[in-house]
Design a protein around this motif. Sequence first.
Motif, PDB file in Angstrom:
ATOM      1  N   CYS A 191       0.823  -1.206   0.000  1.00  0.00           N
ATOM      2  CA  CYS A 191       0.000   0.000   0.000  1.00  0.00           C
ATOM      3  C   CYS A 191       0.857   1.257   0.000  1.00  0.00           C
ATOM      4  CB  CYS A 191      -0.933  -0.002   1.211  1.00  0.00           C
ATOM      5  SG  CYS A 191      -2.244  -1.211   1.041  1.00  0.00           S
ATOM      6  N   LEU A 192       1.948   1.216   0.774  1.00  0.00           N
ATOM      7  CA  LEU A 192       2.833   2.388   0.774  1.00  0.00           C
ATOM      8  C   LEU A 192       3.418   2.619  -0.620  1.00  0.00           C
ATOM      9  CD1 LEU A 192       4.750   1.893   4.133  1.00  0.00           C
ATOM     10  CD2 LEU A 192       3.010   3.578   3.637  1.00  0.00           C
ATOM     11  N   LEU A 193       3.836   1.524  -1.255  1.00  0.00           N
ATOM     12  CA  LEU A 193       4.412   1.662  -2.596  1.00  0.00           C
ATOM     13  C   LEU A 193       3.362   2.180  -3.578  1.00  0.00           C
ATOM     14  CD1 LEU A 193       6.512  -1.614  -2.817  1.00  0.00           C
ATOM     15  CD2 LEU A 193       7.377   0.708  -2.682  1.00  0.00           C
ATOM     16  N   ASN A 235       3.431   9.794   3.677  1.00  0.00           N
ATOM     17  CA  ASN A 235       3.652   8.510   3.040  1.00  0.00           C
ATOM     18  C   ASN A 235       5.135   8.208   2.897  1.00  0.00           C
ATOM     19  OD1 ASN A 235       2.614   6.151   1.734  1.00  0.00           O
ATOM     20  ND2 ASN A 235       3.415   6.976  -0.178  1.00  0.00           N
ATOM     21  N   TYR A 236       5.895   9.228   2.447  1.00  0.00           N
ATOM     22  CA  TYR A 236       7.329   8.996   2.314  1.00  0.00           C
ATOM     23  C   TYR A 236       7.950   8.683   3.660  1.00  0.00           C
ATOM     24  CZ  TYR A 236       8.064  10.076  -2.585  1.00  0.00           C
ATOM     25  OH  TYR A 236       8.079  10.026  -3.954  1.00  0.00           O
ATOM     26  N   TRP A 292      15.331   4.759  -7.879  1.00  0.00           N
ATOM     27  CA  TRP A 292      15.815   6.096  -8.203  1.00  0.00           C
ATOM     28  C   TRP A 292      14.654   7.079  -8.259  1.00  0.00           C
ATOM     29  CZ3 TRP A 292      18.992   9.836  -8.139  1.00  0.00           C
ATOM     30  CH2 TRP A 292      18.797  10.942  -8.966  1.00  0.00           C
ATOM     31  N   ASP A 293      13.553   6.660  -8.891  1.00  0.00           N
ATOM     32  CA  ASP A 293      12.410   7.555  -8.993  1.00  0.00           C
ATOM     33  C   ASP A 293      11.896   7.969  -7.632  1.00  0.00           C
ATOM     34  OD1 ASP A 293      10.927   6.097 -11.999  1.00  0.00           O
ATOM     35  OD2 ASP A 293      12.359   7.722 -11.707  1.00  0.00           O
ATOM     36  N   MET A 294      11.990   7.046  -6.674  1.00  0.00           N
ATOM     37  CA  MET A 294      11.544   7.390  -5.320  1.00  0.00           C
ATOM     38  C   MET A 294      12.355   8.547  -4.767  1.00  0.00           C
ATOM     39  SD  MET A 294      10.848   4.256  -2.795  1.00  0.00           S
ATOM     40  CE  MET A 294      10.445   2.735  -3.565  1.00  0.00           C
ATOM     41  N   VAL A 295      13.678   8.412  -4.841  1.00  0.00           N
ATOM     42  CA  VAL A 295      14.545   9.471  -4.312  1.00  0.00           C
ATOM     43  C   VAL A 295      14.339  10.763  -5.096  1.00  0.00           C
ATOM     44  CG1 VAL A 295      16.932  10.162  -3.943  1.00  0.00           C
ATOM     45  CG2 VAL A 295      16.270   7.823  -3.525  1.00  0.00           C
TER      46      VAL A 295
END
Lengths: 225, 492
Positions: free
Chosen positions: B104-106, B132-133, B155-158
């Motif tokens: 769910c977090l992802l 969320n982050y 990478w997209d997360m960061v």
Amino acid sequence: MPGAQAPQQIFTIEQLVALNPYNPDILPDLESYVEEQVATQTYSLDCNLCLLRLYQFYPARMNVHLIIKVLVKALMALPATDFNLCMFLIPERLQMEETFLNLATLAHFLETSRFREFWDEANRNRDILEVVPGFEQALQGYAIHVLSITYQRLPRSILAEAINMEGLSLDKFLEHQVNNNGWALEKGGKVVVLPLNEDNQPVLRRNTADSIPLEHVARILPVLV
Amino acid sequence: MAYDGNRDFGGGYDDSYDDRPEFRDGFRDLQPLEPGFDTTNYVPDVVRTFVVYLYRHIREKNVYEIHQMYEGSFQKLSDRLFKQSKWPAVEMIAPYVENDHVFCLLYKEMWFRHVYARLQPTLEQRCDSWDNYCNLFQVILHGNVNMQLPNQWLWDMVDEFIYQFQSFCQYRAKLKQKTDQELAVLREIDEVWNVVGVLNYLQALIEKSMILQILEEEKDGNVTFTATDGYDYHGGTNVLKVLGYFSIVGLLRVHCLLGDYHSGLRALSPIDINQPGVFNTVIGCQITTIYYYGFANLMLRRYVDSIKSFNQILLYIFKTKQYHQRSSQYDQILKKNEQIDEAMFDELFSYACPKFITPSPPNYDEPLINFNQDAYRLQLKLFLSEVRQQQLLSSIRSFLKLYTTISIAKLASFMDVDEPTLRVALLTYKHKTHVINYDGTVLSNADVDFYVDDDMIHIADTKVTKRFGDYFIRHIQKFDEIVNELDRTQLE
């Protein structure tokens, strides 16, 4: 070396900055470290940048006097670009204040090698500059650095202007340099000869040769055969 | 949180989500929902199967499939069904994935990213995304996450994390159009997208993942990290390590945005950008790294380093031709050295510089001014003053190129200045072109160098003869390799 300032503090300032750089609790340590740098004529760019950064995050805790001291210390670090680095972190509104404008002017003169204007302006701002001991020597050192990467021989008047020395004190200074640092005097003291270094004698006609090391050729011999 | 891969999810289809009939036929049967339809509460069938499959692939650590779904299917579905609207809320899809917390977090991470990309996020959404982050990073840092995710996603997360931070700072500083209610909320939520929080998370990821030690040990050959592109082929997880690695680049970026170039470069020092590394595996990461590295060097007057890195990345972009708008950005930066006009510098810098931010909240009691331009203006001002200081230098350079020796008096008359001014300018030239390296040595980055002997300027004529030899050798070798490769395949 900065040691423990209080009994329970077992880290040096550098360690604090490395481990915990975004924590506003280290502000008092950084601030007292600036005072220490001034008093003991030491300098640490990383710690001062950390201080300025924390001030950026928490503008309410900004201490303008310390910022000024940091900037003066940074000026003394020339030819390194420390002063510019510090200015990047100081808010524009603060930079409009008179002391900051004066410091910026001083920096500008130094960056453009306008030494005579620099010493004149420095004279007008003795109150800020005298707070930091070693300022004059540091900037004389910088002036000599710039001169020695440019000149092989230079007229004495130019040297005098650059390091703000005249007459007897200049004579003594020159004597010291001649004896210790490989300087020389010519034409009865009118011309100063600076020691040769890599920068003031770039080799004329420096052709980067088109020679190829043997190993490289050896690598393709099997192919060519 | 170990995943047990033995569950059967039915469905009857083969592993690949993309092989399903509706996608093979090119989405022909998918109808876009009508505009105005509340997409957050309705889960179309394709979305349901999407999350089911994604969940299964994550549990089975099927990185290839995850990547396909993340890169491809998510985009396709967004384009088709959610062009201007939000994906279904996480509560709606949770039942299909057994209410798995991490999934769910992802999912929410992707959800918010979609909102930022296609829509204008509201203040509430910005806050929720921050939460969320925080939750996601907490789980990764303190829980024992045992997943393998594609590097692109990590990478997209960061990248997105920092982008949202940047966006929030810009948003926060635009006080003019805020309502009183919004201002009240902003005053309360001090920790949301707080710069110290952001920096601390990046720092924590770096520390917890022990990525610095890993990179060090790699040099001794004890650990394989770069060789496997960060993935763990022994059944472990790559998430924390790779996130730690990308956080190094993240720190570089955040420091540059704050104007602290020195610390940014220091933060990047564990990564040697001249060696192939995990940062090469994701194009976005490579470009970001090189861009910020080059920009920081530019502001520190290390033009040689800066130009080298920009050349490298421009060449790469030219070869892949995928990011046209970015490549013109770098062209502009390189052209900077040729321009003399200050107004041009202003324009080029404004076009090419990162979006600087003021990290502290503005004074909410002065609501009538927009503060978001402050940080950028400061950097621009300092940059332009540097430009001004270097103004005379290009004309000196062009004159010096013409002579081997020239007297100061003569050069002064050519340049229409008096002798003292010229001497000063010569000193400045020397000063600006000699940079102090990290270890204290003086490095010259001038292509025309000179020294002054009392009244005469002696110019060093550096003729750089083109090194054809090396170039040809390299290509002969490469060609030979290709031919050998071809030979080998024919024989098989």
